[in-house]
Write an enzyme that holds these catalytic residues in place. Structure first.
Site, mmCIF file in Angstrom:
data_model
loop_
_atom_site.group_PDB
_atom_site.id
_atom_site.type_symbol
_atom_site.label_atom_id
_atom_site.label_comp_id
_atom_site.label_asym_id
_atom_site.label_seq_id
_atom_site.Cartn_x
_atom_site.Cartn_y
_atom_site.Cartn_z
ATOM 1 N N LYS A 36 4.126 -4.228 -33.298
ATOM 2 C CA LYS A 36 4.868 -5.371 -32.482
ATOM 3 C C LYS A 36 5.193 -7.008 -32.605
ATOM 4 C CE LYS A 36 0.942 -3.624 -29.449
ATOM 5 N NZ LYS A 36 0.263 -2.613 -29.910
ATOM 6 N N GLU A 54 -1.799 -13.713 -29.944
ATOM 7 C CA GLU A 54 -1.142 -14.222 -28.357
ATOM 8 C C GLU A 54 -2.110 -14.955 -27.861
ATOM 9 O OE1 GLU A 54 2.075 -10.778 -28.050
ATOM 10 O OE2 GLU A 54 0.041 -10.929 -26.253
ATOM 11 N N HIS A 57 -9.345 -3.342 -22.487
ATOM 12 C CA HIS A 57 -8.033 -3.100 -22.821
ATOM 13 C C HIS A 57 -7.462 -2.125 -22.514
ATOM 14 C CE1 HIS A 57 -8.172 -7.642 -24.045
ATOM 15 N NE2 HIS A 57 -9.414 -6.819 -24.890
ATOM 16 N N ARG A 63 7.433 6.486 -25.486
ATOM 17 C CA ARG A 63 7.190 7.795 -25.426
ATOM 18 C C ARG A 63 6.901 7.969 -23.833
ATOM 19 N NH1 ARG A 63 2.097 6.323 -24.216
ATOM 20 N NH2 ARG A 63 0.738 4.653 -25.307
#
Length: 878
Positions: free
Chosen positions: A364, A448, A483, A540
């Site tokens: 990421k 973040e 999440h 994917r």
């Protein structure tokens, strides 16, 4: 026939025929000649064989005719010898004319008829230590029956030389003569044979057969008008065949996954004419995806690390099965760059992006740096390499709480925690790192800014190997818990055409930055103001891809397979459009009342709404199947479509009310309540919706009086029927033909639920029950499904004393089966109420057991790494 002198071995689509007379150097006699002819007749009748390999046991490939056999034949007359020689000639012709490609694996010397056997094959791979010779003239005979094959393989001039002189020649010379195609070191013989077999398996079987026939026709005919017409006809026949019209893509596809995605991929592959190959673990021997495929191969233990994450085992199966391509589904190895690269090295197509694209987007932090260079907007945060906890805490302070800790290699909500206060950061970070290491073998994280009121909107992209990339519109995945997505819909409510275009173009730019090919999803966080930021790219197919399929009418798995076969994208951006609205709800084996803890057990009863063009159910389990602790606890995905969002919400609500599961806890009622939550109905979507509507979604509501009565009536109905332990919805669903014929049954039934007991007058007159409210009777319990809710009633036997709840005397028990990741306290330690005590992992999720009250730890009964059952005592608190 039973073969005595041959060994026949089927390795996937490759049939190995072994000469097995090593004691006489695999020489031909009447019996062996007959067995070889019969073996090739079996090949022609086979539907599973696409390539044949002829090998031999022992040190010698074949020494030709058995001298004892020849001496015996010399005592017979001319007619008998002519008939016998004709059998030999027909054996060589059976090899030469086989409609499948035939490989010869020549590991040692070949003489006389052994040379002829090799020459009759299409491709000859020989050890460079092998020798060859045509010794017939020295025995007073001629190499007659093998001569057509020798001339075809070596040419007339070279065949004449060695047939007349009987000179021996080695494999290198044989290669220059054209008899041998590849002469390799002995240790390279089998790898080269396997490689050649895989190359042959990658071609269309029909085209291979036609090519063999064409070669035979061309060799045997002069180049004249007749031959020109025949070759032109061959091309025309191929072009109008199904393979020529549509493109065969792949004929043998291995699906390196399990559950609903494996079933879903298999069904599309079968529609396209492919032979499907399943892999399975110890826990999945009888799973639905195994039954759905044409072949199955066991790959290891129940844990994913022992099976579905073993790329080496999966590739070995692909080689054995003759798979040309591997579809990884989602999860497991689908975003593993090393596995994609290993597939490429093995000559097997990985149905997905390149290893380089996966690696670029797999981290990421690296992906965000790449996106920044590509001009894609990013969420504020720290995406660097430093990972020491104090430095990460410092960065979180600079960003400003609340923050989100995310696994660098993560996905599916694993390794992700929201942190609202600096003092909670260290514990959340440790938990994230443990879960990331367990799920992705990479403990690195990034930090973040947590955007309050944000929506999670993702864009489906598709690229091909010819430089084209398109976007197939967006999906709103804002409704989440822990999440992880719960509800997904397409298109995103309230999305303007301008923002759709800008997000789509940003997603395409992200894909182009890594030369993306195949299906991918670019995920964005969207602020209430409409500003959007790149989160990550999933390289994917996504779990929620069916909603895109429902609004576009496309099959994304078919697109994946076509792109992987090097075809261009089926449609351009201007040709893409959508209609209506689609919503997907994920049906999980989990208990919302216990913080969505996974639930395991056998699915003793399961029904769902009838499927149609507007209602779709994707599932990897069937009634009687088992939800195990080893994998994600998804039962099914329920997808609906309607012309409007309002219509889709209503259709989803109706479908959920008809989804009934007994044997494990599920989130069906939770989802049903969600469809009526004001925020959801009004499309006020954001990632905090479930928390905001928590009281509406999770409050305990007692059953209606009608549910009590239905439970009592169902108990009487089952008793009246008298057969079986399970009454599925009603006796009317059975096939016994039983009817009450107007009689009416009545008696008192006593029921218990959550400590409340009622005595009801049950009545059953044989009339069919309301399809919207039904009951399942299982053992001494009645499961009532009423208006989207699931209530469980116990039928009380008045002659038995009430059961007492187990008393654990201060012991804390495991809320689910799983593995102990961490024990955070020790014997004698004082703990406060809510203090973390033990961390467990089950179904790829981490759960922390906390202290229900303040006290002292009197004893600890579990240890790190231990696999425990639900209800096992973890520690004693006094």
């Amino acid at each position: 026939m039973a073969h005595q002198l041959l060994e026949i071995e089927q390795r996937g689509a490759v049939r190995w025929i072994w000469l097995n007379r090593p004691e006489v150097r695999n020489a031909f006699n009447d019996a062996l000649i007959g067995e070889i002819s019969a073996a090739f007749a079996d090949v022609e009748a086979s539907t599973d064989t696409r390539v044949v390999v002829i090998g031999a046991r022992g040190e010698v490939f074949c020494a030709g005719a058995d001298l004892n056999y020849m001496r015996a034949m010399a005592g017979h007359g001319h007619a008998e010898n002519h008939a016998d020689a004709l059998k030999v000639a027909r054996m060589f012709h059976a090899v030469h004319s086989c409609s499948r490609p035939v490989l010869a694996r020549v590991q040692g010397d070949a003489y006389g008829g052994g040379v002829g056997l090799a020459a009759a094959c299409d491709i000859v791979i020989a050890s460079d230590k092998a020798n060859f010779g045509l010794s017939e003239v020295r025995l007073g005979i001629v190499a007659a029956t093998i001569s057509p094959h020798l001339v075809r393989a070596m040419g007339a001039r070279q065949a004449a030389r060695y047939m007349l002189t009987a000179e021996k020649f080695d494999a290198i010379r044989a290669q220059t003569l054209g008899l041998v195609h590849e002469a390799v070191a002995p240790q390279e013989l089998d790898p080269e044979v396997d490689r050649q077999a895989r190359v042959l398996l990658s071609a269309s079987p029909a085209a291979l057969a036609a090519t063999k026939k064409l070669l035979a026709d061309v060799v045997e005919a002069p180049i004249d008008d007749v031959l020109l017409a025949a070759t032109a006809k061959c091309i025309a026949d191929a072009r109008v065949s199904p393979e020529g019209r549509e493109g065969i893509m792949f004929t043998r596809l291995l699906i390196a996954n399990r559950g609903e995605i494996a079933v879903r991929v298999a069904r599309t592959a079968r529609r396209l004419g492919m032979h499907t190959i399943a892999v399975y673990s110890d826990a999945d021997a009888d799973a639905l995806h195994v039954r759905e495929c044409d072949e199955k191969f066991h790959i290891g233990g129940a844990r994913a690390q022992e099976s579905y994450l073993r790329g080496d085992a999966i590739l070995e199966v692909a080689r054995r099965a003759g798979a040309q391509a591997i579809h990884p589904g989602y999860g497991f190895l689908s975003e593993n760059a090393e596995f994609a690269a290993a597939c490429r090295s093995a000559g097997i197509v990985f149905v997905g992006p390149s290893a380089e694209a996966i690696a670029a987007m797999g981290s990421k932090s690296a992906a965000k740096a790449l996106m920044e260079r590509a001009g894609v907007p990013l969420t504020p945060g720290y995406h660097g390499e430093r990972q020491d906890p104090d430095y990460l805490l410092q960065q979180a302070g600079h960003i400003g709480f609340p923050v989100l800790i995310k696994a660098v290699a993560g996905g599916g909500g694993k390794g992700m925690r929201r942190v609202d206060r600096a003092e909670d950061f260290a514990a959340a970070l440790a938990s994230c790192q443990r879960e990331a290491q367990s799920s992705f073998k990479d403990a690195r994280v990034l930090v973040e800014k947590y955007i309050t009121g944000a929506r999670h909107i993702e864009v489906q992209v598709f690229g091909d190997n010819h430089g084209e990339v398109v976007y197939l519109f967006e999906r709103d995945c804002s409704v989440q818990r822990r999440h992880q997505k719960v509800i997904e819909e397409a298109p995103a409510p309230g999305m303007s055409p301008d923002r759709r275009r800008r997000m789509g173009e940003a997603a395409v730019a992200a894909a182009r930055a890594v030369n993306y090919s195949g299906a991918g999803t670019v995920e964005f966080i969207v602020e209430p103001s409409g500003a959007f930021y790149f989160m990550e790219m999933n390289t994917r197919l996504q779990v929620e891809h069916p909603v895109t399929e429902m609004i576009t009418g496309l099959d994304l798995v078919e697109w994946q397979l076509r792109v992987a076969a090097d075809e261009p994208l089926p449609l351009t951006q201007d040709q893409l459009s959508f209609s209506g609205h689609a919503i997907e709800a994920r049906i999980y084996a989990e208990d919302p009342a216990r913080d969505f803890l996974p639930s395991i057990g056998r699915l003793r009863h399961m029904t769902w709404p009838p499927v149609s063009e507007t209602v779709r159910v994707d599932s990897g389990v069937v009634a009687g199947g088992e939800i195990t602790p080893y994998y994600d606890p998804m039962i099914a995905k329920l997808i609906v479509h309607a012309p409007t969002r309002e219509g889709a919400v209503e259709r989803l609500r109706e479908a959920l009310a008809r989804f009934r599961v007994v044997g494990v806890a599920t989130n069906v009622e939770f989802l049903w309540r969600l469809t009526s939550a004001p925020s959801f109905v009004e499309a006020r979507l954001d990632t905090a919706l479930i928390e905001r509507e928590r009281d509406h979604l999770l409050s305990d509501r007692p059953p209606r009086n009608e549910s009590w009565q239905l439970a009592a009536d169902a108990s009487l109905r089952k008793e009246t029927a008298g057969a079986g332990s399970l009454s599925v919805d009603s006796l009317w669903a059975g096939s016994s033909g039983w009817r009450l014929a107007g009689a009416r049954a009545r008696r008192a039934v006593r029921l218990r639920r959550d400590g409340e007991e009622r005595s009801l007058q049950a009545e059953f007159d044989g009339s069919p029950p309301d399809p919207q409210a039904s009951a399942v009777v299982l053992d001494s319990f009645v499961h009532v499904f009423d208006q989207g809710r699931h209530h469980v009633f116990e039928v009380v036997d008045p002659y038995l004393p009430p059961a007492e709840a187990p008393d654990h005397h201060g012991g804390l028990i495991a809320p689910m089966p799983g593995r102990i990741l961490a024990v955070l306290v020790s014997k004698g330690q004082e703990v406060a109420r809510g203090a973390p005590l033990v961390v467990m992992e089950a179904m790829k999720m981490e759960h922390t057991v906390t202290a229900p009250r303040a006290g002292d730890v009197e004893d600890v009964f579990c240890s790190v790494g231990e696999q425990i059952k639900e209800g096992a005592e973890l520690l004693l608190l006094k």
